[in-house]
Design a protein around this motif. Structure first.
Motif, PDB file in Angstrom:
ATOM      1  N   ILE A  45       0.815  -1.221   0.000  1.00 28.82           N
ATOM      2  CA  ILE A  45       0.000   0.000   0.000  1.00 28.82           C
ATOM      3  C   ILE A  45       0.850   1.274   0.000  1.00 28.82           C
ATOM      4  CG2 ILE A  45      -1.857  -1.160   1.241  1.00 28.82           C
ATOM      5  CD1 ILE A  45      -0.969   0.388   3.749  1.00 28.82           C
ATOM      6  N   ARG A  46       2.176   1.122   0.091  1.00 25.49           N
ATOM      7  CA  ARG A  46       3.038   2.285   0.185  1.00 25.49           C
ATOM      8  C   ARG A  46       3.091   3.005  -1.159  1.00 25.49           C
ATOM      9  NH1 ARG A  46       6.736   0.179   3.105  1.00 25.49           N
ATOM     10  NH2 ARG A  46       7.669  -0.957   1.360  1.00 25.49           N
ATOM     11  N   PRO A  47       2.721   4.293  -1.216  1.00 28.57           N
ATOM     12  CA  PRO A  47       2.762   5.049  -2.476  1.00 28.57           C
ATOM     13  C   PRO A  47       4.202   5.285  -2.929  1.00 28.57           C
ATOM     14  CG  PRO A  47       1.396   6.148  -0.818  1.00 28.57           C
ATOM     15  CD  PRO A  47       2.196   5.100  -0.114  1.00 28.57           C
ATOM     16  N   LYS A  48       4.345   5.719  -4.149  1.00 26.02           N
ATOM     17  CA  LYS A  48       5.661   6.042  -4.690  1.00 26.02           C
ATOM     18  C   LYS A  48       6.168   7.337  -4.060  1.00 26.02           C
ATOM     19  CE  LYS A  48       8.120   6.946  -9.017  1.00 26.02           C
ATOM     20  NZ  LYS A  48       7.995   7.086 -10.502  1.00 26.02           N
ATOM     21  N   MET A  49       7.424   7.327  -3.662  1.00 28.66           N
ATOM     22  CA  MET A  49       8.017   8.516  -3.052  1.00 28.66           C
ATOM     23  C   MET A  49       8.269   9.583  -4.116  1.00 28.66           C
ATOM     24  SD  MET A  49       9.068  10.137  -0.429  1.00 28.66           S
ATOM     25  CE  MET A  49       9.019   8.824   0.801  1.00 28.66           C
ATOM     26  N   THR A  50       7.847  10.796  -3.834  1.00 30.00           N
ATOM     27  CA  THR A  50       8.068  11.924  -4.739  1.00 30.00           C
ATOM     28  C   THR A  50       8.845  13.013  -4.009  1.00 30.00           C
ATOM     29  OG1 THR A  50       5.983  12.992  -4.099  1.00 30.00           O
ATOM     30  CG2 THR A  50       5.910  11.433  -5.953  1.00 30.00           C
ATOM     31  N   LEU A  51       9.388  13.956  -4.756  1.00 30.78           N
ATOM     32  CA  LEU A  51      10.174  15.030  -4.148  1.00 30.78           C
ATOM     33  C   LEU A  51       9.346  15.880  -3.186  1.00 30.78           C
ATOM     34  CD1 LEU A  51      12.832  16.540  -3.884  1.00 30.78           C
ATOM     35  CD2 LEU A  51      12.185  17.912  -5.889  1.00 30.78           C
ATOM     36  N   PRO A  52       8.117  16.308  -3.544  1.00 30.67           N
ATOM     37  CA  PRO A  52       7.320  17.083  -2.580  1.00 30.67           C
ATOM     38  C   PRO A  52       7.062  16.343  -1.271  1.00 30.67           C
ATOM     39  CG  PRO A  52       6.385  17.279  -4.782  1.00 30.67           C
ATOM     40  CD  PRO A  52       7.438  16.213  -4.849  1.00 30.67           C
ATOM     41  N   VAL A  53       6.798  15.027  -1.369  1.00 32.92           N
ATOM     42  CA  VAL A  53       6.562  14.242  -0.152  1.00 32.92           C
ATOM     43  C   VAL A  53       7.846  14.149   0.665  1.00 32.92           C
ATOM     44  CG1 VAL A  53       6.018  11.944   0.741  1.00 32.92           C
ATOM     45  CG2 VAL A  53       4.674  12.900  -1.126  1.00 32.92           C
ATOM     46  N   PHE A  54       8.971  13.910  -0.008  1.00 32.88           N
ATOM     47  CA  PHE A  54      10.246  13.791   0.701  1.00 32.88           C
ATOM     48  C   PHE A  54      10.608  15.084   1.425  1.00 32.88           C
ATOM     49  CE2 PHE A  54      14.874  14.091   0.953  1.00 32.88           C
ATOM     50  CZ  PHE A  54      15.184  12.899   1.601  1.00 32.88           C
ATOM     51  N   LEU A  55      10.366  16.219   0.779  1.00 28.00           N
ATOM     52  CA  LEU A  55      10.668  17.503   1.412  1.00 28.00           C
ATOM     53  C   LEU A  55       9.801  17.711   2.650  1.00 28.00           C
ATOM     54  CD1 LEU A  55      11.072  19.821  -1.717  1.00 28.00           C
ATOM     55  CD2 LEU A  55      12.878  18.864  -0.265  1.00 28.00           C
ATOM     56  N   ARG A  56       8.544  17.291   2.586  1.00 23.12           N
ATOM     57  CA  ARG A  56       7.671  17.387   3.759  1.00 23.12           C
ATOM     58  C   ARG A  56       8.154  16.466   4.880  1.00 23.12           C
ATOM     59  NH1 ARG A  56       4.710  19.010  -0.414  1.00 23.12           N
ATOM     60  NH2 ARG A  56       2.935  20.447  -0.094  1.00 23.12           N
ATOM     61  N   LEU A  57       8.607  15.275   4.510  1.00 24.69           N
ATOM     62  CA  LEU A  57       9.133  14.352   5.504  1.00 24.69           C
ATOM     63  C   LEU A  57      10.401  14.913   6.153  1.00 24.69           C
ATOM     64  CD1 LEU A  57       8.656  10.956   3.611  1.00 24.69           C
ATOM     65  CD2 LEU A  57       7.383  11.745   5.615  1.00 24.69           C
ATOM     66  N   ALA A  58      11.234  15.558   5.338  1.00 23.42           N
ATOM     67  CA  ALA A  58      12.448  16.177   5.879  1.00 23.42           C
ATOM     68  C   ALA A  58      12.100  17.297   6.847  1.00 23.42           C
ATOM     69  CB  ALA A  58      13.316  16.707   4.734  1.00 23.42           C
ATOM     70  N   ALA A  59      11.063  18.074   6.519  1.00 22.01           N
ATOM     71  CA  ALA A  59      10.621  19.142   7.413  1.00 22.01           C
ATOM     72  C   ALA A  59      10.069  18.566   8.711  1.00 22.01           C
ATOM     73  CB  ALA A  59       9.559  20.003   6.721  1.00 22.01           C
ATOM     74  N   LEU A  60       9.318  17.460   8.610  1.00 18.96           N
ATOM     75  CA  LEU A  60       8.798  16.800   9.810  1.00 18.96           C
ATOM     76  C   LEU A  60       9.941  16.263  10.664  1.00 18.96           C
ATOM     77  CD1 LEU A  60       5.776  14.844   8.275  1.00 18.96           C
ATOM     78  CD2 LEU A  60       5.643  16.717   9.916  1.00 18.96           C
ATOM     79  N   GLY A  61      10.970  15.724  10.015  1.00 18.13           N
ATOM     80  CA  GLY A  61      12.127  15.218  10.733  1.00 18.13           C
ATOM     81  C   GLY A  61      12.884  16.308  11.465  1.00 18.13           C
ATOM     82  N   PHE A  62      12.775  17.530  10.980  1.00 19.03           N
ATOM     83  CA  PHE A  62      13.416  18.655  11.671  1.00 19.03           C
ATOM     84  C   PHE A  62      12.536  19.205  12.784  1.00 19.03           C
ATOM     85  CE2 PHE A  62      13.933  23.257  12.153  1.00 19.03           C
ATOM     86  CZ  PHE A  62      15.260  23.309  12.563  1.00 19.03           C
ATOM     87  N   LEU A  63      11.242  19.332  12.537  1.00 16.25           N
ATOM     88  CA  LEU A  63      10.337  19.957  13.501  1.00 16.25           C
ATOM     89  C   LEU A  63      10.265  19.189  14.817  1.00 16.25           C
ATOM     90  CD1 LEU A  63       7.339  21.059  11.243  1.00 16.25           C
ATOM     91  CD2 LEU A  63       8.897  22.555  12.507  1.00 16.25           C
ATOM     92  N   GLU A  64      10.135  17.861  14.741  1.00 20.04           N
ATOM     93  CA  GLU A  64       9.956  17.086  15.972  1.00 20.04           C
ATOM     94  C   GLU A  64      11.278  16.522  16.512  1.00 20.04           C
ATOM     95  OE1 GLU A  64       8.540  14.838  19.176  1.00 20.04           O
ATOM     96  OE2 GLU A  64       7.864  16.650  18.174  1.00 20.04           O
ATOM     97  N   PRO A  65      11.998  15.684  15.763  1.00 24.46           N
ATOM     98  CA  PRO A  65      13.226  15.101  16.324  1.00 24.46           C
ATOM     99  C   PRO A  65      14.312  16.120  16.663  1.00 24.46           C
ATOM    100  CG  PRO A  65      12.474  13.826  14.436  1.00 24.46           C
ATOM    101  CD  PRO A  65      11.666  15.095  14.454  1.00 24.46           C
ATOM    102  N   VAL A  66      14.381  17.233  15.948  1.00 23.02           N
ATOM    103  CA  VAL A  66      15.468  18.190  16.181  1.00 23.02           C
ATOM    104  C   VAL A  66      14.986  19.416  16.955  1.00 23.02           C
ATOM    105  CG1 VAL A  66      17.262  19.608  15.116  1.00 23.02           C
ATOM    106  CG2 VAL A  66      16.626  17.428  14.066  1.00 23.02           C
TER     107      VAL A  66
END
Length: 387
Positions: free
Chosen positions: A74-95
């Motif tokens: 069920i995992r969708p294909k990774m796209t650049l917009p999704v990856f950038l959002r994931l990177a932002a999420l990785g900064f907002l909470e873990p960092v």
């Protein structure tokens, strides 16, 4: 036989209804334990920057295998917009969130830090208004209640920030013996103010995380995978931050003590499991429901902090916390009266934060989730905590 089946079915329905409540109450105990263990590790020389990195290494090792196996179809294909959002999420909470919170807790106390989290629903509500995910109709009482409750919550936060007041002894004689031992580690007034600002800023990062996450899950509806990506990216982003702020490489060394326990406990319970459970409950009940349980965490942490760490509870913290809780539940009452028209969901830019979308996947429904994996991670998918 029929009566037994009916009884079993009835019990099952009741359990499905109370599952979100049980999940969130359990998380508050988990967060409270983390606050205490984390503070103990800090007293043993643990760097909060290094803790954040190690915490998400553990969380990634726990979450990634389940995400890879359970969501491979069920995992969708990774796209650049999704990856950038994931990177932002990785900064907002873990960092951002976790390090600001830990710095604020070191400058104040675990009790005060857990109480400050009560401003989270108000900050989330304000950001939702700015992002046009929430609307206010001043002709309706419940809508006004959300605004008034938000203002009261902010007032409580200001009281906690500007007024410390005399210390209270919850456990008589405990605090006295603590000070008689020669340990004078109580934060100064200046550090207390700085710590409070850091704690409120961390709540802002956490609220931003919830809002961005709701958008990301609509683009990439695979919650376990999103959780694994957030933890994985948080390792690299947190590692870069650590190398910038911690020049002494010896801080990376930890032993078989409270520092290792803090990394493992916070990684498994408060990153991996918490991200997942919060994600499921957020999709079912909304982020305000998730954050409405934070006062319980404050009470648990205050009791544990007084007993385990011999921390003093100050009058200003109690008064501010009472005001915050009053405002918080005013907001929650207003939110509970909101009428969500599911047929118009996605058509109006002024709707409330996404709560539920049964058209995407059966895993979106909290009632369909089975949390039966030994590590505490469920079969479906993702979100707070914290820290």
């Amino acid at each position: 036989m029929g009566d037994q089946n009916a009884s079993s079915s009835g019990m099952g329905k009741v359990f499905h209804k109370i599952k979100p409540y049980l999940a969130m109450v359990s998380l508050q105990f988990g967060y409270s334990g983390m606050y205490i263990i984390t503070m103990v590790s800090f007293k043993h020389g643990m760097s909060h920057w290094v803790l954040s990195v190690y915490r998400h290494i553990i969380a990634t090792l726990i979450m990634a295998p389940f995400a890879f196996v359970l969501e491979r179809k069920i995992r969708p294909k990774m796209t650049l917009p999704v990856f950038l959002r994931l990177a932002a999420l990785g900064f907002l909470e873990p960092v951002l969130d976790q390090n600001l919170y830990n710095m604020g807790m070191k400058n104040t106390s675990t009790t005060f830090a857990s109480a400050s989290v009560n401003v989270l629903p108000a900050i989330t509500f304000i950001l939702a208004l700015i992002c046009r995910l929430e609307t206010v109709n001043f002709k309706k009482v419940h809508s006004v209640a959300k605004v008034v409750g938000t203002a009261v919550t902010v007032t409580g936060a200001m009281v906690m920030t500007l007024y410390k007041g005399p210390a209270l002894q919850i456990i008589k004689g405990h605090a006295a013996s603590h000070h008689d031992s020669g340990s004078t580690t109580e934060p100064s007034e200046q550090n207390w103010l700085l710590g409070t600002v850091m704690l409120i800023a961390s709540c802002g990062g956490w609220a931003s995380f919830f809002i961005l996450q709701s958008f990301t899950l609509k683009m990439y509806p695979a919650e376990l995978s999103v959780t694994a990506w957030i933890c994985f990216l948080g390792i690299f982003e947190g590692g870069i931050a650590t190398l910038i702020f911690e020049r002494d490489m010896s801080v990376w060394s930890i032993g078989m003590d409270s520092r290792l326990l803090a990394c493992v406990y916070s990684g498994v319970v408060c990153s991996g499991m918490a991200y997942y459970v919060q994600g499921v409950v957020t999709r079912e009940r909304g982020p305000v429901f998730v954050t409405s349980f934070s006062p319980l965490c404050m009470i648990i942490t205050a009791a544990l902090g007084s007993i385990v760490l011999a921390e003093q509870v100050f009058t200003g913290s109690i008064i501010g916390a009472v005001i915050i809780v009053t405002g918080l539940y005013t907001v929650v009452w207003g939110k509970s009266k909101d009428k969500v028209n599911t047929t118009d969901a996605g058509k109006s830019e002024g709707q409330e934060l996404p709560i539920k979308d049964d058209t995407k996947s059966g895993t979106d429904n909290f009632d369909s989730i089975e949390i039966n994996v030994p590590t505490g991670v469920g079969k479906s998918v993702l979100p707070s905590g914290r820290t």
